[in-house]
Write an enzyme that holds these catalytic residues in place. Structure first.
Site, mmCIF file in Angstrom:
data_model
loop_
_atom_site.group_PDB
_atom_site.id
_atom_site.type_symbol
_atom_site.label_atom_id
_atom_site.label_comp_id
_atom_site.label_asym_id
_atom_site.label_seq_id
_atom_site.Cartn_x
_atom_site.Cartn_y
_atom_site.Cartn_z
ATOM 1 N N GLU A 20 50.929 36.238 26.554
ATOM 2 C CA GLU A 20 51.008 37.191 27.964
ATOM 3 C C GLU A 20 49.619 37.446 28.315
ATOM 4 O OE1 GLU A 20 54.932 39.842 27.453
ATOM 5 O OE2 GLU A 20 53.076 40.796 27.046
ATOM 6 N N CYS A 21 49.313 37.306 29.591
ATOM 7 C CA CYS A 21 48.124 37.735 30.336
ATOM 8 C C CYS A 21 46.941 37.214 29.394
ATOM 9 C CB CYS A 21 48.071 39.164 30.541
ATOM 10 S SG CYS A 21 46.831 39.808 31.608
#
Length: 483
Positions: free
Chosen positions: A347-348
């Site tokens: 994620e991210c």
């Protein structure tokens, strides 16, 4: 969404709210938590909304994980279940709000606001007011907040940034006409600043002097508040004997634990570059039978041995790009393992790490893992907000056409979008989609979207199942772990 529940205000905890952002809500919260933690080891905190960094400070103050209460990322029911479950062994409970008391996910309602959470949990509110440029006008502000929604019970106020005894007298006289308890007073000279940067506060792992800051906050907590009035509000009803603070998450009957014969070992990237994890997500993985192994992409030279999956959370890889890039042997090992089928969820910041190149805030390029065929560049534009995401193609952990809610919070962009994006995104409250993003390749799911698995445990279940299959396969062995 149902914005209220019936019943009297509970005495099972207290919500700290601000009349707007920047009024000192976090300082008040940490001062109370730090003072309470010196009285009891069973102080349970919560944070309204999707934020990762404030909960890190909570955990450092109390020694217990802080849990997010977000009815958009999860659901109203999960918010209520989470609060009740995590307070089972707690003596005190405190919820830090987000933005102003009635500021929600959109300007059309107060959904996902601090007021929304206070109603869901039937908890009283302590309102923090910035009095730095106020005298009698404080009366109008507090009167308005008390009367706007009678379902929200404001039990008292904290007057912050009070300039002098004379200033306090003016404020006190003004508030005497509405009989609102003043439960705390912080002076201007009491201000304790926490360093910040482009995405908010600097995380706790980068603050070597944090213990001294927490000591100062505890002193404020002990000396600036009316504890005789606050203690009954903060106490949970009839707290049982203490048990482990790392209790499993609330049960989700619609997502049973899958049968398994092997406990998969999932390596969690945890260091100053990768620190954005919801405690619920990690607890759910453990409940589903996974063994979690913490490691550092910054300092470890190899992956942990015999792992069956990787989980890269968000964080600040751009602040540590040079150190990450210098760990070339690890970058090569990760890329090879992922290309050979090791399952991974990113994620991210994790997505940024898997890219070919990271261009930092000084426009300098650094090589990263190189699994995703594009560069990521830091910029000035902040991408922020709740997103309704619909999968455009299957990923290792999501089926095509699946719809879920997540949150974006980043200042970087990929130089070229994926040819076959994972998600179609729609902003909260919008009628039409506005963007696509995310990668699904090999057994890797990589996206800017932050997901909370509390109400979507099937995502964690699919990750554990994929790692279990990998553990049971004739997989290539990861070399022994070295530091």
């Amino acid at each position: 969404m149902n914005n209220a529940i019936d019943g009297a205000i509970s005495a099972g905890g207290l919500v700290i709210a601000g009349e707007r952002s920047g009024v000192g809500k976090t300082t008040v919260t940490l001062a109370l938590l730090a003072a309470l933690a010196q009285k009891s080891p069973r102080v349970q905190s919560f944070k309204v909304g999707p934020d990762y960094i404030d909960p890190m400070f909570h955990q450092r103050a109390t020694g217990r994980p802080c849990y997010n209460l977000d009815p958009i990322l999860t659901s109203e029911t999960y918010v209520q279940q989470c609060f009740a479950h995590r307070c089972r062994d707690a003596e005190f409970a405190l919820v830090e709000g987000v933005m102003g008391l009635f500021d929600g996910a959109s300007g059309l309602s107060d959904v996902a606001s601090t007021a929304h959470i206070a109603r869901l949990l039937n908890l009283p509110v302590l309102l923090v007011v910035d009095c730095g440029r106020l005298s009698r006008s404080v009366l109008a502000i507090i009167h308005g907040y008390r009367t706007l929604d009678p379902r929200v019970h404001i039990a008292g106020v904290v007057l912050n940034r009070v300039g002098s005894d004379r200033h306090l007298d003016l404020l006190t006289d003004a508030l005497s006409s509405i009989d609102i308890p003043i439960l705390g007073v912080l002076r201007r000279q009491d201000a304790i600043s926490l360093p910040d940067r482009h995405l908010g506060l600097v995380p706790t792992a980068e603050l070597p002097h944090l213990p001294e800051i927490l000591d100062r906050l505890a002193h404020l907590g002990h000396t600036c508040f009316n504890w005789a009035a606050l203690t009954p509000l903060l106490q949970t009803p009839h707290p049982p004997a203490p048990t482990s603070p790392h209790t499993p998450p609330p049960p989700r009957p619609h997502a049973p634990t899958p049968p398994r014969t092997t406990a998969p070992k999932i390596a969690i990237a945890q260091d100053p570059a990768f620190s954005f994890y919801y405690p619920d997500n990690l607890d759910i993985l453990t409940t589903l039978g996974a063994e979690l192994v913490s490691w550092s992409p910054l300092t470890d030279k190899r992956l942990p041995a015999d792992i069956d999956g990787l989980y890269f959370g968000g964080g600040f890889p751009e602040m540590f790009a040079a150190e990450l890039a210098a760990n070339q042997g690890l970058l090569t090992q990760i890329k090879t393992a992922l290309q050979q089928g090791l399952p991974a969820y990113a994620e991210c910041g994790g997505l940024m790490y898997l890219a070919t190149t990271l261009v930092d805030l000084n426009e300098k390029s650094w090589p990263m893992v190189g699994l995703l065929p594009n560069a990521v560049r830091m910029g000035k534009r902040l991408t922020l907000g709740y997103r309704q995401a619909t999968t455009q193609q299957p990923s290792p952990f999501l089926s095509q056409g699946q719809c879920l809610w997540g949150h974006e919070f980043h200042r970087s962009q990929l130089d070229t979008p994926p040819a076959r994006p994972l998600y179609q995104l729609k902003r909260y409250g919008a009628a039409q989609p506005h963007a696509t993003e995310g990668w699904s390749l090999h057994r890797v799911h990589a996206s800017y979207l932050h997901l909370h698995w509390g109400d979507r445990p099937e995502v964690a279940q699919a990750l554990v199942a994929a790692c279990t299959r990998y553990a049971q396969s004739a997989r290539p062995k990861v070399a022994p772990f070295q530091r």
